[in-house]
Design an enzyme around this catalytic site. Structure first.
Site, PDB file in Angstrom:
ATOM      1  CB  CYS A  19      -3.451   4.769  -2.446  1.00 33.27           C
ATOM      2  SG  CYS A  19      -1.985   4.671  -3.487  1.00 33.27           S
ATOM      3  CG  HIS A  49      -6.172   2.567  -4.397  1.00 34.78           C
ATOM      4  ND1 HIS A  49      -5.999   3.516  -5.374  1.00 34.78           N
ATOM      5  CD2 HIS A  49      -4.929   2.093  -4.094  1.00 34.78           C
ATOM      6  CE1 HIS A  49      -4.700   3.618  -5.638  1.00 34.78           C
ATOM      7  NE2 HIS A  49      -4.037   2.767  -4.886  1.00 34.78           N
ATOM      8  CG  ASN A 108      -1.765   3.048  -8.071  1.00 32.88           C
ATOM      9  OD1 ASN A 108      -2.282   4.119  -7.789  1.00 32.88           O
ATOM     10  ND2 ASN A 108      -1.356   2.196  -7.160  1.00 32.88           N
TER      11      ASN A 108
END
Ligand code: ACO
Length: 335
Positions: A114, A262, A292
């Site tokens: 990520c 993020h 995500n």
């Protein structure tokens, strides 16, 4: 000494929308459970045969290059971040180089989960600062959907992730009060197994949906996440790395025009927003629509925020990420 600035940006997500209700038809979950814990309403999943990690990255990159006003001949280098490459090796950077016809420029693959986009941006920034390259294409693309465990066993992880790609063209900026002011990168391998795909180990094969299908009882082929542990670490590290970036540039929280975290989980973003006492105008979230998308989430969100006119020249933009590794990072940008 030069600075680098984002000169063009773009994103691509597959058309196929998968809602929480769609997921509840294939596993025991509900729209209520998912929204309450993650804020996610829907995400995009590729249609098999239509998109790959590379093809999504290429689509985002084409938009970013067009908006930069540069020709492909002017791109000097590629940095590609992903945890879901099309092949075990080579990484997707070279496939993108071929698809875009970028002569024989170098292609570097980054795998920092990520945090991948901020790591990639930082690498590109260093190449530009030293004068080695003038225009670097930074791409982040993730095809998660075919590697997820879509049964009850994997539900706490599988409902979170989505597919998509984002890209920026980073170009030389002579004015050193502008562009990327600093980047801050961290890791803590001690917690590597708290959010990971552990298979295949040494001597094994790369994880694909085919391998997973042939090993239906082996959970190690699917992502494992210690959700609450990840949550607790994420909020601490997000806060630290944002503060680190502000301090390095003598900035205050009130100087932040836009924080793009993020898109891990809406609850994490809201926690950070509250901790820093930021208004809704100062934080951009789009996880509700896309889930995500790991490395791709920041460039997708950055592009959407820019397209919506929420980022203006002279703004102070903070990018911040936390993810598997653990790794975490921030970038402070004067737009
Ligand atoms: N639908 C319905 N029920 C579910 C689901 C689901 N999709 N998944 C798990 N459950 C059940 C569990 O089986 C459990 O049931 P039980 O109490 O009968 O045993 C119950 O819900 C609670 O499960 P937990 O795993 O404890 O759920 P938790 O409340 O911790 O929420 C979550 C899980 C959302 C992942 C949470 O831990 C979290 O937000 N973690 C942060 C990590 C994160 O957001 N990561 C994003 C990706 S990583 C990154 O980008 C950094």
């Amino acid at each position: 000494m030069y600075h680098s600035k984002i000169n063009g940006l773009g994103y691509y997500v597959p058309e196929n929308v998968v809602t929480n209700d769609d997921l509840s038809k294939i596993m025991d979950t509900s729209d209520e459970w998912i929204q309450e814990r993650t804020g996610i309403k829907e995400r995009r999943h590729i249609i098999r045969g239509q998109d790959t990690t590379t093809s999504m990255g290429v689509k985002a990159a084409k938009i970013a290059i067009e908006r930069s006003g540069l020709t492909t001949d002017e791109i000097d280098f590629i940095v590609f971040a992903t945890i879901s490459p099309d092949y075990y090796f080579p990484g997707p950077g070279v496939a993108l180089q071929q698809e875009l016809g970028l002569r024989t420029v170098g292609a570097l693959d980054i795998r920092n989960q990520c945090s991948g986009f901020i790591y990639a941006l930082s690498v590109a920034d260093q190449f530009i600062k030293t004068g080695m390259y003038k225009n670097v294409l930074v791409v982040a693309s993730e095809l998660q959907s075919i590697g997820l465990d879509m049964t009850n066993r994997g539900r706490s992880v599988s409902v979170i992730f989505g597919d998509g790609a984002g890209a920026v063209v980073l170009s030389r900026e002579e004015d050193i009060t502008k562009g990327i002011l600093s980047t801050h990168l961290h890791s803590e391998g001690e917690h590597a197994k708290e959010l990971a795909v552990l298979a295949p180990g040494m001597g094994g094969r790369w994880v694909t949906d085919i391998i997973a299908e042939n090993n239906p009882d082996d959970e190690s082929y699917y992502p494992y996440m210690n959700g609450q542990f990840v949550f607790k670490n994420a909020v601490v590290r997000f806060s630290e790395v944002i503060n680190e970036g502000l301090k390095a540039n003598n900035l205050e929280v009130s100087d932040i025009d836009m924080l793009i975290p993020h898109q891990a989980n809406l609850r994490i973003s809201q926690f950070i927003q509250q901790r820093f006492k930021l208004s809704d105008d100062q934080v951009f979230n789009n996880i509700q629509k896309y889930g995500n998308t790991t490395a791709a989430s920041i460039p997708i969100a950055l592009t959407e925020a820019w397209e919506q006119g929420r980022i203006k020249e002279g703004d102070t933009i903070v990018l911040a990420a936390f993810g598997s590794g653990f790794t975490w990072a921030s970038a402070i940008i004067k737009w």
